[in-house]
Design a protein around this motif. Structure first.
Motif, PDB file in Angstrom:
ATOM      1  N   SER A  25      26.417  27.001  12.314  1.00 36.57           N
ATOM      2  CA  SER A  25      26.544  27.210  13.591  1.00 36.57           C
ATOM      3  C   SER A  25      27.890  27.437  14.264  1.00 36.57           C
ATOM      4  O   SER A  25      28.745  26.493  13.756  1.00 36.57           O
ATOM      5  N   GLY A  26      28.390  28.126  15.114  1.00 40.08           N
ATOM      6  CA  GLY A  26      29.636  28.116  15.738  1.00 40.08           C
ATOM      7  C   GLY A  26      30.327  29.274  14.592  1.00 40.08           C
ATOM      8  O   GLY A  26      30.117  29.568  13.674  1.00 40.08           O
ATOM      9  N   GLY A  27      31.587  29.953  15.011  1.00 39.61           N
ATOM     10  CA  GLY A  27      32.285  30.603  14.313  1.00 39.61           C
ATOM     11  C   GLY A  27      31.502  31.923  13.971  1.00 39.61           C
ATOM     12  O   GLY A  27      30.562  32.281  14.667  1.00 39.61           O
ATOM     13  N   SER A  28      32.254  32.794  13.142  1.00 39.89           N
ATOM     14  CA  SER A  28      31.736  34.095  12.635  1.00 39.89           C
ATOM     15  C   SER A  28      31.113  34.174  11.676  1.00 39.89           C
ATOM     16  O   SER A  28      31.713  34.440  10.451  1.00 39.89           O
ATOM     17  N   PHE A  29      29.605  33.737  11.058  1.00 38.43           N
ATOM     18  CA  PHE A  29      29.171  33.451   9.875  1.00 38.43           C
ATOM     19  C   PHE A  29      29.465  34.736   8.981  1.00 38.43           C
ATOM     20  O   PHE A  29      29.811  34.562   7.979  1.00 38.43           O
ATOM     21  N   GLY A  30      29.514  35.917   9.665  1.00 38.18           N
ATOM     22  CA  GLY A  30      29.750  37.043   8.717  1.00 38.18           C
ATOM     23  C   GLY A  30      30.839  37.232   7.962  1.00 38.18           C
ATOM     24  O   GLY A  30      31.159  37.788   6.917  1.00 38.18           O
ATOM     25  N   ASP A  31      31.873  36.313   8.637  1.00 38.85           N
ATOM     26  CA  ASP A  31      33.129  36.565   8.005  1.00 38.85           C
ATOM     27  C   ASP A  31      33.351  35.191   6.923  1.00 38.85           C
ATOM     28  O   ASP A  31      34.575  35.009   6.435  1.00 38.85           O
ATOM     29  N   PHE A  32      32.468  34.593   7.020  1.00 36.70           N
ATOM     30  CA  PHE A  32      32.606  33.265   6.113  1.00 36.70           C
ATOM     31  C   PHE A  32      32.352  33.501   4.409  1.00 36.70           C
ATOM     32  O   PHE A  32      31.568  34.278   4.257  1.00 36.70           O
ATOM     33  N   ALA A  33      33.233  33.194   3.800  1.00 35.24           N
ATOM     34  CA  ALA A  33      32.712  32.589   2.358  1.00 35.24           C
ATOM     35  C   ALA A  33      32.169  31.800   2.319  1.00 35.24           C
ATOM     36  O   ALA A  33      32.593  30.381   2.778  1.00 35.24           O
ATOM     37  N   MET A  34      30.999  31.635   1.616  1.00 33.12           N
ATOM     38  CA  MET A  34      30.075  30.119   1.659  1.00 33.12           C
ATOM     39  C   MET A  34      30.157  29.768   0.139  1.00 33.12           C
ATOM     40  O   MET A  34      29.985  30.533  -0.772  1.00 33.12           O
ATOM     41  N   ALA A  35      29.888  28.361  -0.141  1.00 33.27           N
ATOM     42  CA  ALA A  35      29.932  27.903  -1.351  1.00 33.27           C
ATOM     43  C   ALA A  35      29.083  26.545  -1.312  1.00 33.27           C
ATOM     44  O   ALA A  35      28.931  25.883  -0.084  1.00 33.27           O
ATOM     45  N   TRP A  36      28.499  26.125  -2.447  1.00 35.98           N
ATOM     46  CA  TRP A  36      28.082  24.918  -2.720  1.00 35.98           C
ATOM     47  C   TRP A  36      28.914  24.299  -3.780  1.00 35.98           C
ATOM     48  O   TRP A  36      29.306  24.787  -4.704  1.00 35.98           O
ATOM     49  N   PHE A  37      29.162  22.695  -3.420  1.00 31.09           N
ATOM     50  CA  PHE A  37      29.836  21.962  -4.299  1.00 31.09           C
ATOM     51  C   PHE A  37      28.612  20.762  -4.590  1.00 31.09           C
ATOM     52  O   PHE A  37      27.851  20.564  -3.636  1.00 31.09           O
TER      53      PHE A  37
END
Length: 122
Positions: A25-37
């Motif tokens: 939530s918040g921000g511009s999700f479509g512009d995020f690189a997402m990762a799991w650690f």
């Protein structure tokens, strides 16, 4: 303010599957690189997988072929499907986000969730 909330962890037997979710939530999700650690007890945090804005995915060798990462930009959610779980997958799993390019390095991520525990018994 960007917030990430993970869910889906639990206790399973070796060979089972789990699906982790990370809702942003918040921000511009479509512009995020997402990762799991992930971070096991007494271990350093390690890269698991990332998915870029273009939906290109990269996996750590230890999970390649067993884990699958996807994202739903309409709901601002990423999913980590974990199959054929092993005891060595036991860890706290953290979702992370950054604007721009994907990275395998945790230091490059600006936003983090609180983590969800995955425990795999033998």
């Amino acid at each position: 303010q960007v917030q990430l909330v993970e869910s889906g962890g639990g206790l399973v037997q070796a060979g089972a599957s789990l699906r982790l979710s990370c809702a942003a939530s918040g921000g511009s999700f479509g512009d995020f690189a997402m990762a799991w650690f992930r971070q096991g007890t007494g271990k350093e945090r390690e890269f698991v997988a990332f998915i870029g804005r273009d939906h290109v995915t990269v996996y750590a060798d230890s999970v390649k072929g067993r884990f699958a990462l996807s994202r739903d930009d309409a709901t601002s959610t990423v999913y980590l499907q974990m199959n054929t779980l092993k005891p060595e997958d036991t860890a706290s799993y953290f979702c992370a986000a950054r604007y721009g390019l994907s990275s395998i390095y945790s230091m490059n991520y600006d936003y983090w969730g609180q983590g969800t525990q995955v425990t795999v018994s033998s």
